[in-house]
Design a protein around this motif. Structure first.
Motif, mmCIF file in Angstrom:
data_model
loop_
_atom_site.group_PDB
_atom_site.id
_atom_site.type_symbol
_atom_site.label_atom_id
_atom_site.label_comp_id
_atom_site.label_asym_id
_atom_site.label_seq_id
_atom_site.Cartn_x
_atom_site.Cartn_y
_atom_site.Cartn_z
ATOM 1 N N LEU A 1 23.125 86.562 -34.870
ATOM 2 C CA LEU A 1 24.041 87.053 -35.890
ATOM 3 C C LEU A 1 23.413 88.206 -36.683
ATOM 4 C CD1 LEU A 1 26.864 86.520 -36.957
ATOM 5 C CD2 LEU A 1 25.864 84.947 -38.609
ATOM 6 N N ALA A 2 22.116 88.097 -36.967
ATOM 7 C CA ALA A 2 21.419 89.171 -37.689
ATOM 8 C C ALA A 2 21.384 90.447 -36.864
ATOM 9 C CB ALA A 2 20.007 88.725 -38.047
ATOM 10 N N VAL A 3 21.185 90.312 -35.561
ATOM 11 C CA VAL A 3 21.158 91.488 -34.686
ATOM 12 C C VAL A 3 22.545 92.122 -34.601
ATOM 13 C CG1 VAL A 3 20.785 92.264 -32.311
ATOM 14 C CG2 VAL A 3 19.175 90.682 -33.364
ATOM 15 N N VAL A 4 23.590 91.287 -34.519
ATOM 16 C CA VAL A 4 24.962 91.802 -34.471
ATOM 17 C C VAL A 4 25.287 92.545 -35.767
ATOM 18 C CG1 VAL A 4 27.400 91.124 -34.432
ATOM 19 C CG2 VAL A 4 25.787 90.096 -32.820
ATOM 20 N N PHE A 5 24.941 91.960 -36.918
ATOM 21 C CA PHE A 5 25.182 92.637 -38.190
ATOM 22 C C PHE A 5 24.375 93.924 -38.304
ATOM 23 C CE2 PHE A 5 26.659 88.524 -40.299
ATOM 24 C CZ PHE A 5 27.991 88.922 -40.274
ATOM 25 N N GLN A 6 23.191 93.943 -37.727
ATOM 26 C CA GLN A 6 22.363 95.145 -37.739
ATOM 27 C C GLN A 6 23.080 96.262 -36.982
ATOM 28 O OE1 GLN A 6 19.826 95.367 -39.598
ATOM 29 N NE2 GLN A 6 18.666 97.114 -38.899
ATOM 30 N N ARG A 7 23.635 95.936 -35.839
ATOM 31 C CA ARG A 7 24.366 96.928 -35.031
ATOM 32 C C ARG A 7 25.636 97.392 -35.757
ATOM 33 N NH1 ARG A 7 21.193 98.275 -30.476
ATOM 34 N NH2 ARG A 7 20.067 96.400 -29.974
ATOM 35 N N THR B 1 23.514 100.383 -46.478
ATOM 36 C CA THR B 1 22.156 100.918 -46.329
ATOM 37 C C THR B 1 21.113 99.888 -46.762
ATOM 38 O OG1 THR B 1 22.950 103.167 -46.698
ATOM 39 C CG2 THR B 1 20.601 102.780 -47.024
ATOM 40 N N VAL B 2 21.335 99.266 -47.904
ATOM 41 C CA VAL B 2 20.387 98.249 -48.396
ATOM 42 C C VAL B 2 20.331 97.071 -47.430
ATOM 43 C CG1 VAL B 2 19.973 96.581 -50.248
ATOM 44 C CG2 VAL B 2 20.595 98.936 -50.807
ATOM 45 N N PHE B 3 21.497 96.564 -47.010
ATOM 46 C CA PHE B 3 21.512 95.439 -46.069
ATOM 47 C C PHE B 3 20.834 95.811 -44.759
ATOM 48 C CE2 PHE B 3 23.287 93.195 -42.469
ATOM 49 C CZ PHE B 3 23.084 91.883 -42.840
ATOM 50 N N HIS B 4 21.167 96.975 -44.213
ATOM 51 C CA HIS B 4 20.618 97.418 -42.939
ATOM 52 C C HIS B 4 19.093 97.550 -43.011
ATOM 53 C CE1 HIS B 4 21.095 99.308 -38.978
ATOM 54 N NE2 HIS B 4 20.178 100.177 -39.360
ATOM 55 N N GLY B 5 18.614 98.101 -44.112
ATOM 56 C CA GLY B 5 17.169 98.274 -44.276
ATOM 57 C C GLY B 5 16.429 96.952 -44.388
ATOM 58 N N THR C 1 26.377 97.318 -39.017
ATOM 59 C CA THR C 1 26.092 98.143 -40.197
ATOM 60 C C THR C 1 25.555 99.511 -39.786
ATOM 61 O OG1 THR C 1 23.903 97.132 -40.467
ATOM 62 C CG2 THR C 1 25.716 96.207 -41.763
ATOM 63 N N GLY C 2 24.852 99.568 -38.663
ATOM 64 C CA GLY C 2 24.384 100.865 -38.163
ATOM 65 C C GLY C 2 25.546 101.783 -37.820
ATOM 66 N N VAL C 3 26.547 101.247 -37.139
ATOM 67 C CA VAL C 3 27.733 102.037 -36.791
ATOM 68 C C VAL C 3 28.488 102.432 -38.068
ATOM 69 C CG1 VAL C 3 29.996 101.932 -35.658
ATOM 70 C CG2 VAL C 3 27.965 101.044 -34.493
ATOM 71 N N ALA C 4 28.647 101.484 -38.988
ATOM 72 C CA ALA C 4 29.332 101.779 -40.253
ATOM 73 C C ALA C 4 28.593 102.868 -41.028
ATOM 74 C CB ALA C 4 29.456 100.514 -41.096
ATOM 75 N N ASN D 1 17.519 93.921 -43.613
ATOM 76 C CA ASN D 1 17.707 93.115 -42.403
ATOM 77 C C ASN D 1 16.807 93.631 -41.282
ATOM 78 O OD1 ASN D 1 19.030 90.994 -40.948
ATOM 79 N ND2 ASN D 1 20.257 92.539 -39.911
ATOM 80 N N GLY D 2 16.648 94.944 -41.192
ATOM 81 C CA GLY D 2 15.744 95.517 -40.193
ATOM 82 C C GLY D 2 14.299 95.110 -40.437
ATOM 83 N N ILE D 3 13.893 95.090 -41.690
ATOM 84 C CA ILE D 3 12.536 94.643 -42.009
ATOM 85 C C ILE D 3 12.366 93.175 -41.628
ATOM 86 C CG2 ILE D 3 10.960 94.130 -43.918
ATOM 87 C CD1 ILE D 3 12.078 96.668 -45.292
ATOM 88 N N ARG D 4 13.378 92.378 -41.934
ATOM 89 C CA ARG D 4 13.308 90.939 -41.591
ATOM 90 C C ARG D 4 13.240 90.733 -40.079
ATOM 91 N NH1 ARG D 4 16.460 86.550 -40.374
ATOM 92 N NH2 ARG D 4 18.346 87.763 -40.127
ATOM 93 N N LEU D 5 14.063 91.469 -39.342
ATOM 94 C CA LEU D 5 14.046 91.333 -37.881
ATOM 95 C C LEU D 5 12.721 91.799 -37.288
ATOM 96 C CD1 LEU D 5 17.657 92.536 -36.993
ATOM 97 C CD2 LEU D 5 16.740 90.223 -36.781
ATOM 98 N N ALA D 6 12.200 92.909 -37.804
ATOM 99 C CA ALA D 6 10.931 93.416 -37.293
ATOM 100 C C ALA D 6 9.791 92.465 -37.598
ATOM 101 C CB ALA D 6 10.654 94.793 -37.874
ATOM 102 N N SER D 7 9.802 91.861 -38.792
ATOM 103 C CA SER D 7 8.710 90.945 -39.150
ATOM 104 C C SER D 7 8.816 89.642 -38.357
ATOM 105 C CB SER D 7 8.708 90.648 -40.647
ATOM 106 O OG SER D 7 9.879 89.960 -41.020
ATOM 107 N N ALA D 8 10.030 89.258 -37.952
ATOM 108 C CA ALA D 8 10.201 88.050 -37.154
ATOM 109 C C ALA D 8 9.673 88.243 -35.734
ATOM 110 C CB ALA D 8 11.667 87.654 -37.104
ATOM 111 N N MET D 9 9.587 89.485 -35.298
ATOM 112 C CA MET D 9 9.087 89.773 -33.942
ATOM 113 C C MET D 9 7.568 89.776 -33.871
ATOM 114 S SD MET D 9 11.609 92.833 -32.915
ATOM 115 C CE MET D 9 12.619 92.534 -31.488
ATOM 116 N N LEU D 10 6.915 89.880 -35.010
ATOM 117 C CA LEU D 10 5.443 89.945 -35.014
ATOM 118 C C LEU D 10 4.816 88.612 -34.756
ATOM 119 C CD1 LEU D 10 4.871 92.343 -38.005
ATOM 120 C CD2 LEU D 10 4.810 92.876 -35.588
#
Length: 85
Positions: free
Chosen positions: A4-10, A70-74, A12-15, A76-85
């Motif tokens: 769901l986080a990845v879908v929202f990331q996509r 912009t705030v959500f996308h930023g 919000t990116g398009v928006a 959420n992107g930090i959260r997704l990137a940190s979850a991959m580490l």
């Protein structure tokens, strides 16, 4: 929750691309014809132009959405990137 986080990331990116195109096209490029007009002082964008636009509900929605997405996308992107580490 990860999918769901990845879908929202996509989404919000398009928006953001659409809203940024509207923002740039109207607020910046839309004023280019006014350069050199009397009382403009040679500046492309004046405070009174922005104040006038912000009286309209549409521009409040566009600018508020641009800020919120912009705030959500930023973050959420930090959260997704940190979850991959």
């Amino acid at each position: 929750s990860g999918l769901l986080a990845v879908v929202f990331q996509r989404l919000t990116g398009v928006a953001l691309v659409v809203l940024l195109g509207i923002h740039t096209g109207v607020l910046h490029l839309g004023n280019l014809g006014k350069i050199g007009q009397p009382g403009r002082g040679g500046h492309t964008i004046l405070f009174r132009d922005i104040a006038y636009r912000l009286q309209m509900v549409l521009w409040r929605v566009v600018d508020g959405s641009l800020l919120g997405f912009t705030v959500f996308h930023g973050f959420n992107g930090i959260r997704l990137a940190s979850a991959m580490l």
